[in-house]
Each structure stands twice: as C-alpha cells, then as structure tokens.
Design a protein around this motif. Sequence first.
Motif, PDB file in Angstrom:
ATOM      1  N   PHE A  44      42.191 -72.549 -75.550  1.00  0.00           N
ATOM      2  CA  PHE A  44      41.869 -72.087 -74.202  1.00  0.00           C
ATOM      3  C   PHE A  44      40.488 -72.571 -73.824  1.00  0.00           C
ATOM      4  CE2 PHE A  44      39.740 -69.091 -71.372  1.00  0.00           C
ATOM      5  CZ  PHE A  44      40.641 -69.057 -70.317  1.00  0.00           C
ATOM      6  N   GLY A  45      40.334 -73.046 -72.592  1.00  0.00           N
ATOM      7  CA  GLY A  45      39.024 -73.473 -72.148  1.00  0.00           C
ATOM      8  C   GLY A  45      38.874 -73.392 -70.647  1.00  0.00           C
ATOM      9  N   LEU A  46      37.660 -73.150 -70.226  1.00  0.00           N
ATOM     10  CA  LEU A  46      37.290 -73.157 -68.812  1.00  0.00           C
ATOM     11  C   LEU A  46      36.162 -74.150 -68.633  1.00  0.00           C
ATOM     12  CD1 LEU A  46      37.048 -69.307 -68.181  1.00  0.00           C
ATOM     13  CD2 LEU A  46      38.920 -70.814 -67.515  1.00  0.00           C
ATOM     14  N   ARG A  47      36.187 -74.863 -67.513  1.00  0.00           N
ATOM     15  CA  ARG A  47      35.102 -75.786 -67.191  1.00  0.00           C
ATOM     16  C   ARG A  47      34.632 -75.484 -65.777  1.00  0.00           C
ATOM     17  NH1 ARG A  47      35.829 -81.997 -68.205  1.00  0.00           N
ATOM     18  NH2 ARG A  47      36.271 -80.977 -70.158  1.00  0.00           N
ATOM     19  N   PHE A  48      33.326 -75.301 -65.644  1.00  0.00           N
ATOM     20  CA  PHE A  48      32.708 -75.062 -64.340  1.00  0.00           C
ATOM     21  C   PHE A  48      31.865 -76.278 -64.008  1.00  0.00           C
ATOM     22  CE2 PHE A  48      33.264 -71.003 -66.416  1.00  0.00           C
ATOM     23  CZ  PHE A  48      33.802 -70.206 -65.428  1.00  0.00           C
ATOM     24  N   GLU A  49      31.916 -76.698 -62.763  1.00  0.00           N
ATOM     25  CA  GLU A  49      31.088 -77.811 -62.333  1.00  0.00           C
ATOM     26  C   GLU A  49      30.075 -77.310 -61.326  1.00  0.00           C
ATOM     27  OE1 GLU A  49      33.529 -81.046 -61.067  1.00  0.00           O
ATOM     28  OE2 GLU A  49      34.552 -81.147 -62.989  1.00  0.00           O
ATOM     29  N   THR A  50      28.889 -77.916 -61.334  1.00  0.00           N
ATOM     30  CA  THR A  50      27.822 -77.505 -60.424  1.00  0.00           C
ATOM     31  C   THR A  50      28.051 -78.104 -59.050  1.00  0.00           C
ATOM     32  OG1 THR A  50      26.436 -79.395 -60.960  1.00  0.00           O
ATOM     33  CG2 THR A  50      26.165 -77.418 -62.331  1.00  0.00           C
ATOM     34  N   GLN A  51      27.270 -77.669 -58.069  1.00  0.00           N
ATOM     35  CA  GLN A  51      27.376 -78.191 -56.711  1.00  0.00           C
ATOM     36  C   GLN A  51      27.171 -79.700 -56.686  1.00  0.00           C
ATOM     37  OE1 GLN A  51      28.533 -76.873 -54.148  1.00  0.00           O
ATOM     38  NE2 GLN A  51      28.342 -74.692 -54.401  1.00  0.00           N
TER      39      GLN A  51
END
Length: 167
Positions: free
Chosen positions: A110-117
């Motif tokens: 399981f993984g989540l990836r967040f990207e910046t503006q």
Amino acid sequence: MSRSIDYGNLMHRAMRGLIQEVLADVADNGLPGNHHFFITFDTTHEDARLADWLRDRYPREMTVVLQHWFDNLVVGDDGFGISLNFGDSPERLFIPYDSILTFVDPSVEFGLRFETQDQESEAEDAEASPPLRARRDEPETEAEADAAGDEDEAQDAEVVQLDKFRK
C-alpha cells in the motif's frame, strides 16, 4: 462568479487523515504483524523539526522507516512527533502531515504519493497524472524504484457511457 469543488485538496486532506488515523492506532497499540512504514517528507517545510545535522544531510527530503525501533510516537492534528535511531543516536523529529510526500506500507503493498503545487504545475504542463495517487505497488527501495522505470506510470481509466445500458 463561478465556483468549483477542489477535489484534489479534499483528497489530500482525506489521505492525510488516513495517515493520522493509522499512526494514532500504532501509537496506542504498536505495529501489528509485519506492518512497517516508509515515510518520505519535505525537510524544507516550515513546520518540520529535525536536528541540524539531519537537515544538512537531507536538504530537500528524507525517508524515515517506522519498523523495529522507534519511540515516543505522539500523533497530533497537524503532524506527528517521533524519536528514531540514527547510528545508535536517538533523534526527535516532528513531521507535519502537509510535508509528507509518500507513505508506504510494503507489507501489504500500500502506498500514497502526494505532489506539491510546483509538481502539480509541472504535471499540468506535461499533461501528467493527477496530484494524488493511491497505489499498492510502491517500490521498497530506491534501487527497486529505478528498476521499475516506466512501469511506474499511472494507467488511464476507461470511461463507460451509461446510455449503452439503457433499454
């Protein structure tokens, strides 16, 4: 005056809430089974707290592992504090949820990836994937990430028109 629903930010908030809930459970009950976490965060975030020598060594981002040794996990509304062992030297860190770039539990893929503006703007210019992807196939190490290469790209969704099911 038009108004729209900001689904990207709503999803970011929901996924960070998921991380908060998982960490709160770990703080109360410990890590269950083989679960462990790789958490990459932005060390330049204004609310991130870490030792100067760690910030010097990781000037942009850092990945911490919550597995065998960690202590004093305190989960708050804005982030979490934790003591980790760096070469037999415990260090206290505070990681704001807003600074988290990836959250991976390889024991269940399981993984989540967040990207910046900034990344979102670059992605829009390059017609790339949406700002947040929930994934179950995150590589465990940088070597695996490099080996994965182009297999790491997001797949397009199929659009189904409901009209074809009408009688």
